[in-house]
Design an enzyme around this catalytic site. Structure first.
Site, PDB file in Angstrom:
ATOM      1  N   LYS A  15       0.819  -1.211   0.000  1.00 57.68           N
ATOM      2  CA  LYS A  15       0.000   0.000   0.000  1.00 57.68           C
ATOM      3  C   LYS A  15       0.856   1.265   0.000  1.00 57.68           C
ATOM      4  O   LYS A  15       0.600   2.184  -0.774  1.00 57.68           O
ATOM      5  CB  LYS A  15      -0.948  -0.012   1.204  1.00 57.68           C
ATOM      6  CG  LYS A  15      -1.954  -1.158   1.170  1.00 57.68           C
ATOM      7  CD  LYS A  15      -2.825  -1.218   2.401  1.00 57.68           C
ATOM      8  CE  LYS A  15      -2.085  -1.457   3.692  1.00 57.68           C
ATOM      9  NZ  LYS A  15      -1.393  -2.742   3.805  1.00 57.68           N
ATOM     10  N   SER A  16       1.861   1.322   0.842  1.00 54.98           N
ATOM     11  CA  SER A  16       2.684   2.537   0.943  1.00 54.98           C
ATOM     12  C   SER A  16       3.533   2.752  -0.304  1.00 54.98           C
ATOM     13  O   SER A  16       3.669   3.891  -0.776  1.00 54.98           O
ATOM     14  CB  SER A  16       3.572   2.486   2.193  1.00 54.98           C
ATOM     15  OG  SER A  16       2.765   2.490   3.355  1.00 54.98           O
ATOM     16  N   ASP A  85      -2.269   7.750   3.201  1.00 56.04           N
ATOM     17  CA  ASP A  85      -1.802   6.450   3.674  1.00 56.04           C
ATOM     18  C   ASP A  85      -2.330   6.209   5.089  1.00 56.04           C
ATOM     19  O   ASP A  85      -2.670   7.147   5.800  1.00 56.04           O
ATOM     20  CB  ASP A  85      -0.268   6.417   3.667  1.00 56.04           C
ATOM     21  CG  ASP A  85       0.292   5.001   3.658  1.00 56.04           C
ATOM     22  OD1 ASP A  85      -0.435   4.059   3.317  1.00 56.04           O
ATOM     23  OD2 ASP A  85       1.485   4.852   3.997  1.00 56.04           O
ATOM     24  N   GLU A  86      -2.375   4.948   5.497  1.00 54.48           N
ATOM     25  CA  GLU A  86      -2.838   4.526   6.826  1.00 54.48           C
ATOM     26  C   GLU A  86      -4.253   5.029   7.105  1.00 54.48           C
ATOM     27  O   GLU A  86      -4.588   5.454   8.207  1.00 54.48           O
ATOM     28  CB  GLU A  86      -1.868   5.000   7.916  1.00 54.48           C
ATOM     29  CG  GLU A  86      -0.437   4.538   7.732  1.00 54.48           C
ATOM     30  CD  GLU A  86      -0.237   3.019   7.818  1.00 54.48           C
ATOM     31  OE1 GLU A  86      -1.146   2.314   8.308  1.00 54.48           O
ATOM     32  OE2 GLU A  86       0.830   2.542   7.393  1.00 54.48           O
ATOM     33  N   GLY A 171       3.204  -1.269  14.323  1.00 57.32           N
ATOM     34  CA  GLY A 171       4.289  -2.219  14.148  1.00 57.32           C
ATOM     35  C   GLY A 171       4.381  -2.717  12.723  1.00 57.32           C
ATOM     36  O   GLY A 171       3.498  -2.457  11.899  1.00 57.32           O
ATOM     37  N   CYS A 180      -3.594 -16.061   5.529  1.00 58.40           N
ATOM     38  CA  CYS A 180      -4.883 -16.535   5.023  1.00 58.40           C
ATOM     39  C   CYS A 180      -5.746 -16.913   6.227  1.00 58.40           C
ATOM     40  O   CYS A 180      -5.268 -16.964   7.360  1.00 58.40           O
ATOM     41  CB  CYS A 180      -4.674 -17.739   4.102  1.00 58.40           C
ATOM     42  SG  CYS A 180      -3.998 -19.197   4.928  1.00 58.40           S
TER      43      CYS A 180
END
Length: 194
Positions: A15-16, A85-86, A171, A180
């Site tokens: 994502k980042s 982000d986040e 973290g 999964c």
């Protein structure tokens, strides 16, 4: 027409790095972006988007009492896009303010974040993004223990899985594994020992 996007995925789904890539692509075409991130993510420093592969960019930090619409108005010098982000750590009022950025200012907003926490509950920001976003996109990664798609985040402490506690604990790989469903309930913790 501008839209509100929510790109979500488990830990380690990129994502980042994706948000930094999107920012680069806009800026390469001389288009301004407004980069933002949650103010509670302090893994590197507050107000920084940091990828696991080492790329970093300063960003405007969003705190619980921040008004994101006003932040965008203040920092908007013909912005082509707002990138966040986040986003899982945002509050309901932030998501509603982002909808106003899209609807009233006609600026696209792309948010990136986790959908669910380590107990498989939705984060507040994720819940309201799922409700209000115009477009949803899953970012995929593989399970820490097998080749299946990771859909959950397993919190670990001292080599053992953790299934209860405070929702937010900042973290990385030392505290969370993308897993999964099968390995969320039956993690192969022995396989992670050196």
């Amino acid at each position: 027409m501008a839209q509100l996007f929510f790109h979500y995925g488990a830990m380690n789904s990129g994502k980042s790095i994706e948000i930094l890539k999107v920012a680069h692509n806009y800026e390469e075409q001389n288009k301004q972006v407004i980069l933002m991130t949650s103010g509670i993510d302090n893994r590197t420093k507050v107000g920084e988007i940091s990828s696991r592969i080492g790329l970093r960019r300063d960003a405007l930090p969003i705190f619980d009492d921040s008004n994101v619409l006003e932040m965008v108005k203040k920092n908007n010098d013909d912005a082509a896009c707002v990138l966040i982000d986040e986003a899982q750590f945002l509050k309901k009022h932030h998501i509603l303010e982002l909808a106003k950025v899209v609807d009233d200012l006609d600026i696209p907003v792309m948010t990136y974040g986790l959908k669910n926490d380590f107990m498989n509950e939705l984060f507040e920001g994720s819940k309201y993004l799922l409700l209000y976003a115009d477009k949803l996109a899953e970012m995929k990664t593989i399970c820490w223990f097998c080749k299946r798609k990771a859909e959950m985040n397993l919190r670990v402490s001292n080599g053992k899985p953790v299934y209860e506690g405070e929702q937010v604990q900042i973290g990385g790989n030392e505290a969370y594994y993308p897993v999964c469903r099968r390995h969320y309930f039956n993690p192969l913790m022995e396989a992670t020992k050196e």
